[in-house]
Design an enzyme around this catalytic site. Structure first.
Site, PDB file in Angstrom:
ATOM      1  N   HIS A  14      -2.846   1.093   7.382  1.00 51.72           N
ATOM      2  CA  HIS A  14      -2.735   1.124   5.488  1.00 51.72           C
ATOM      3  C   HIS A  14      -2.897   2.719   4.941  1.00 51.72           C
ATOM      4  CE1 HIS A  14      -4.042  -1.365   1.642  1.00 51.72           C
ATOM      5  NE2 HIS A  14      -5.766   0.007   1.734  1.00 51.72           N
ATOM      6  N   CYS A  65       1.012  -0.990  -0.081  1.00 53.22           N
ATOM      7  CA  CYS A  65      -0.191   0.386  -0.108  1.00 53.22           C
ATOM      8  C   CYS A  65       1.135   1.057   0.397  1.00 53.22           C
ATOM      9  CB  CYS A  65      -1.083   0.538   1.200  1.00 53.22           C
ATOM     10  SG  CYS A  65      -0.142   0.345   2.857  1.00 53.22           S
ATOM     11  N   HIS A 120      -5.618   1.617  -4.351  1.00 47.28           N
ATOM     12  CA  HIS A 120      -5.117   0.885  -3.453  1.00 47.28           C
ATOM     13  C   HIS A 120      -4.175   0.217  -3.673  1.00 47.28           C
ATOM     14  CE1 HIS A 120      -8.367  -1.074  -0.434  1.00 47.28           C
ATOM     15  NE2 HIS A 120      -8.942  -1.208  -1.794  1.00 47.28           N
TER      16      HIS A 120
END
Length: 372
Positions: free
Chosen positions: A334, A286, A346
């Site tokens: 994240h 990510c 993402h």
């Protein structure tokens, strides 16, 4: 060769070798997708505290797929936290390696300068020996020529100043070399510590991912299809609740030129697999995706999601614009890039690919702006 000289040269060789061996490229960090829940707009904080999670008991496949989904979310989340630690340690190790190389070069240059100064001091001593061992002052006092006496007095003063300067530079150079050696040793110890941190984090990552993959492998085909449907339903439910809350009713900021380039890069990676620690070009985690997107836009940002949250300027959700980064979960484990219309791009987690999803499909910690 004296003990000090041998020690400094050994240190130079040691740090250069260390930088060569330990400066080899490694990998970087990742983040997963946990149970999506609708959230509001939290107040940004500095560095998020480590998450304290109660382990989810491993469910039996075929009995409760919702429990399986929650267990998988927990495993992948824990893998993401460990990946962040891995990437942070790697980033520090790379900086320390560069510092060690720079110190090694300083040690070599300082060693050469010290040798040069010692040669000059030796030449002065040999010159005095050839003149009978008498210093310039003594020769001057024995002179019976007035003009020669005056000329000699000037030379003596110049020589005294030069000698003092030479001795002072010798002392400074020796002190610098000792400090460089001390600094190099300290950086070496830090780099060794970060190597251990990386190794421990890698073990945790592999353990969590292996457990998740094992759990998924025990599912029948229909169960896997149903599990994917449950994941989608949970994400859609969270996104709908987020939109209905009015969180982005006022969102309509226009992206900058750099922001547009970052979004263009990130969306061009759609379909590429998630791999923990990866920074492209064939796979990403990510924060590898977001950091590389902004690097492609000509603006470097921290490598990990936690450092992106800690170091980049925070903005309210209602003020976000395409290119801004959305940080998720209370431990900032994240990160995604906002692309407009309530959506983000993402790299979700292992087993998934870079994709577009609803910006509110996971719990939002806050929003940061790389080009504020």
């Amino acid at each position: 060769m004296g003990r000090g000289k041998r020690g400094l040269l050994a240190m130079a060789v040691t740090v250069v070798c260390a930088a060569t061996v330990l400066g080899a490229p490694g990998t970087a960090f990742a983040s997963p997708t946990r149970t999506p829940t609708p959230v509001g707009t939290p107040s940004p904080t500095s560095t998020p505290p480590p998450a304290t999670r109660v382990p989810t008991p491993a469910p039996k496949p075929g009995k409760d797929l919702e429990a399986v989904r929650e267990r998988l979310d927990a495993l992948y989340h824990d893998a993401a936290v460990a990946t962040d630690a891995y990437n942070a340690a790697e980033e520090k190790a790379e900086k320390q390696s560069a510092e060690i190389v720079a110190l090694a070069k300083k040690i070599v240059r300082g060693r050469e300068r010290l040798d040069e100064l010692k040669d000059r001091a030796g030449a002065a001593a040999r010159s005095q020996y050839r003149t009978g061992g008498l210093p310039d002052e003594a020769h001057l006092m024995l002179s019976d020529n007035p003009q020669a006496f005056l000329d000699g007095a000037g030379r003596v003063q110049q020589g005294q100043r030069a000698t003092k300067g030479l001795l002072a530079e010798l002392t400074r150079t020796q002190q610098d070399l000792e400090q460089y050696s001390t600094d190099a040793s300290a950086q070496w110890q830090k780099m060794e510590s970060n190597r251990k941190t990386k190794a421990e984090a890698q073990k945790r990552i592999e353990k969590q991912i292996a457990a998740a993959e094992k759990l998924e492998s025990q599912l029948e085909k229909k169960e896997k299809e149903r599990l994917a449907q449950l994941e989608k339903e949970a994400a859609d439910k969270a996104q709908t609740a987020w939109l209905d809350s009015g969180a982005i009713e006022e969102v309509g900021g226009t992206s900058t030129e750099q922001g547009e380039k970052a979004v263009e890069f990130a969306t061009a990676q759609i379909g590429k697999p998630y791999v923990w620690g990866a920074e492209g070009p064939d796979s990403y985690d990510c924060s590898g995706l977001t950091s590389q997107a902004w690097a492609a836009a000509g603006h470097g940002i921290p490598r990990t999601s936690q450092e992106q949250w800690r170091q980049l300027p925070h903005v309210d959700v209602k003020d976000m614009r395409p290119g801004d980064l959305i940080i998720y979960f209370d431990d900032a484990s994240h990160v995604a890039m906002y692309i407009g219309d309530g959506n983000m791009v993402h790299a979700p987690r292992p087993g998934r690919t870079v994709t577009i999803a609803g910006a509110g499909s996971m719990p939002i910690l806050g929003v940061v702006r790389p080009d504020a």
